[in-house]
Write an enzyme that holds these catalytic residues in place. Structure first.
Site, mmCIF file in Angstrom:
data_model
loop_
_atom_site.group_PDB
_atom_site.id
_atom_site.type_symbol
_atom_site.label_atom_id
_atom_site.label_comp_id
_atom_site.label_asym_id
_atom_site.label_seq_id
_atom_site.Cartn_x
_atom_site.Cartn_y
_atom_site.Cartn_z
ATOM 1 N N LYS A 187 15.137 6.177 -0.014
ATOM 2 C CA LYS A 187 13.892 6.021 0.283
ATOM 3 C C LYS A 187 13.849 4.648 1.266
ATOM 4 O O LYS A 187 14.451 3.555 0.848
ATOM 5 C CB LYS A 187 12.889 5.805 -0.704
ATOM 6 C CG LYS A 187 11.566 5.316 -0.369
ATOM 7 C CD LYS A 187 10.529 5.090 -1.771
ATOM 8 C CE LYS A 187 9.064 4.317 -1.093
ATOM 9 N NZ LYS A 187 8.334 3.837 -2.251
ATOM 10 N N GLU A 232 -2.697 -3.441 -3.517
ATOM 11 C CA GLU A 232 -1.420 -3.694 -4.565
ATOM 12 C C GLU A 232 -1.101 -5.128 -5.103
ATOM 13 O O GLU A 232 -1.040 -6.021 -4.203
ATOM 14 C CB GLU A 232 -0.221 -3.221 -3.719
ATOM 15 C CG GLU A 232 1.081 -3.063 -4.535
ATOM 16 C CD GLU A 232 1.964 -2.006 -4.145
ATOM 17 O OE1 GLU A 232 2.754 -1.851 -5.038
ATOM 18 O OE2 GLU A 232 1.656 -1.288 -3.068
#
Length: 428
Positions: A187, A232
């Site tokens: 990823k 976040e």
């Protein structure tokens, strides 16, 4: 290589004096002037901290930029005379900070101790003033604000491509997808930038107000010309407890509530997004392990609903190891970069994105937040953000997690959705 921290503990002792005050109303409305370099903010759902002026400051760089800043703050805070009549997290002297994503970035890192901080937490409000020891009478909010400059809008706003056009970025994403499918990496979180130009000078308070109004569940921040609203939380340390919010896996909202509920259910079942999310959670758990005596990882994520997108989210919690007792910034340094903003395996993914993005992210996706003298504090990831690069220019950023199943055209659309908060903050 890290530069030696500049502006070491002040030669003249500093006094930090905190006093309780009546509820001052909206914290962001207290910011007296438009100067982005000396305005600080960390506000969520009306609570948090705002600050202005500079009592002390350090700049660092390189691989140890956060560790150097942490050491400077420990020395500086220890040398202060503290008079704290409130005694909750966020009172006493506070340092706001932001740090570059990459150790190679010229953006480095900064910790700023504002001259004035106003805070609110669970119904209690306070004022902290930092200055040379021997300050006079008890500080007041009205006196600390001084002359207040009215907030102004940025006027007409135009947007232009940053380092890459959207078509070039789509091609770069396709190249990364090919590398992932070839087994080079699992990823990679790819970022892109857009440049906004305004017809009038940018007033950071205008951006903060719009971001807080439109994204109240996010942490609305401003530190050293970096401004945004991040969903976040990289790490919070609060009286020995540690918490991290992990976001990975995203779907754009449509504006139709029924359709968005269906999309949320699809996101929660998406094998591609669940796999991406699991990698990010594992990254956080592995990084926290050495610093916590115990921690908890949820079995499955929940869907976090924001005005522009929905994310898969997990809250990882733990208890700080009492023997090592790392500060919140030391924990942030250990966690950064997570798989959510770098990729997996992270060291290799960061190398790939550095080549493929063809730009310096600066402090985008780096740690941003605040820390008290005792090491408690909150550090988010500088997402949904922009860097004020001049009186009438702002560099906007967005990023997307790229995995083997990613569709480059869809990732471009996702990046556009993630640019919405800062675009809207400028144009509303």
């Amino acid at each position: 290589m890290s530069s030696a921290p500049a502006g070491d503990a002040a030669s003249v002792p500093l006094l930090a004096r905190t006093v309780p005050i009546a509820d001052p109303g909206d914290l962001l409305d207290l910011l007296p002037r438009p100067d982005v370099a000396t305005t600080a903010s960390w506000v969520r759902r009306g609570d948090g901290l705002v600050g202005w002026g500079v009592a002390a400051r350090v700049e660092t760089s390189g691989a140890t930029r956060m560790i150097d800043a942490d050491a400077w703050w420990r020395r500086t805070a220890a040398a202060m005379v503290v008079r704290d009549a409130v005694g909750v997290p966020g009172t006493g002297p506070v340092a706001f900070g932001s740090f570059a994503f990459s150790r190679r970035s010229q953006a480095g890192g900064t910790l700023v101790v504002p001259r004035v901080v106003v805070g609110r937490r669970e119904g209690r409000s306070w004022l902290t003033v930092v200055g040379p020891a021997g300050l006079g009478p008890t500080p007041s909010l009205a006196h600390s604000r001084g002359d207040v400059v009215p907030v102004t809008a940025p006027g007409e706003v135009t947007f232009a491509d940053g380092a890459l056009t959207s078509a070039q970025w789509e091609e770069a994403v396709a190249e990364v997808v090919a590398a992932i499918r070839a087994g080079t990496v699992e990823k990679v979180v790819m970022a892109r930038d857009v440049v906004a130009r305004t017809s009038a000078d940018v007033d950071v308070r205008h951006l903060l107000r719009n971001l807080a109004d439109q994204y109240p569940t996010c942490w609305t921040f401003a530190v050293d010309a970096l401004v945004g609203a991040t969903p976040e939380l990289l790490v919070r340390r609060d009286q020995g407890l540690v918490a991290c919010r992990v976001l990975a896996g995203t779907i754009q909202r449509t504006g139709d509530d029924a359709a968005d509920l269906r999309h949320a259910a699809e996101l929660a079942r998406s094998s591609k997004d669940l796999a991406e999310h699991e990698l990010a959670v594992q990254s956080v758990a592995e990084a926290l392990g050495p610093y916590c005596s115990s921690f908890n990882v949820p079995d499955s994520p929940f869907v976090l609903h924001l005005p522009n997108v929905m994310h898969l989210a997990s809250d990882v919690t733990g208890v700080v190891d009492r023997q090592t007792s790392p500060s919140s910034l030391a924990l942030a340094a250990a966690l950064h970069p997570t798989a959510a903003v770098g990729g997996t395996p992270t060291p290799r993914a960061v190398e790939v994105l550095a080549e493929s993005e063809r730009m310096d992210r600066g402090r985008y996706a780096g740690p941003v937040g605040w820390m008290g003298a005792d090491g408690d504090g909150e550090w988010g990831i500088a997402l949904r953000s922009g860097e004020v690069t001049g009186p009438r220019s702002v560099r906007l950023f967005a990023g997307c997690g790229i995995v083997a199943a990613s569709d480059p055209a869809a990732e471009v659309r996702e990046s556009e959705a993630k640019l919405t908060p800062m675009r809207s903050a400028l144009t509303t």
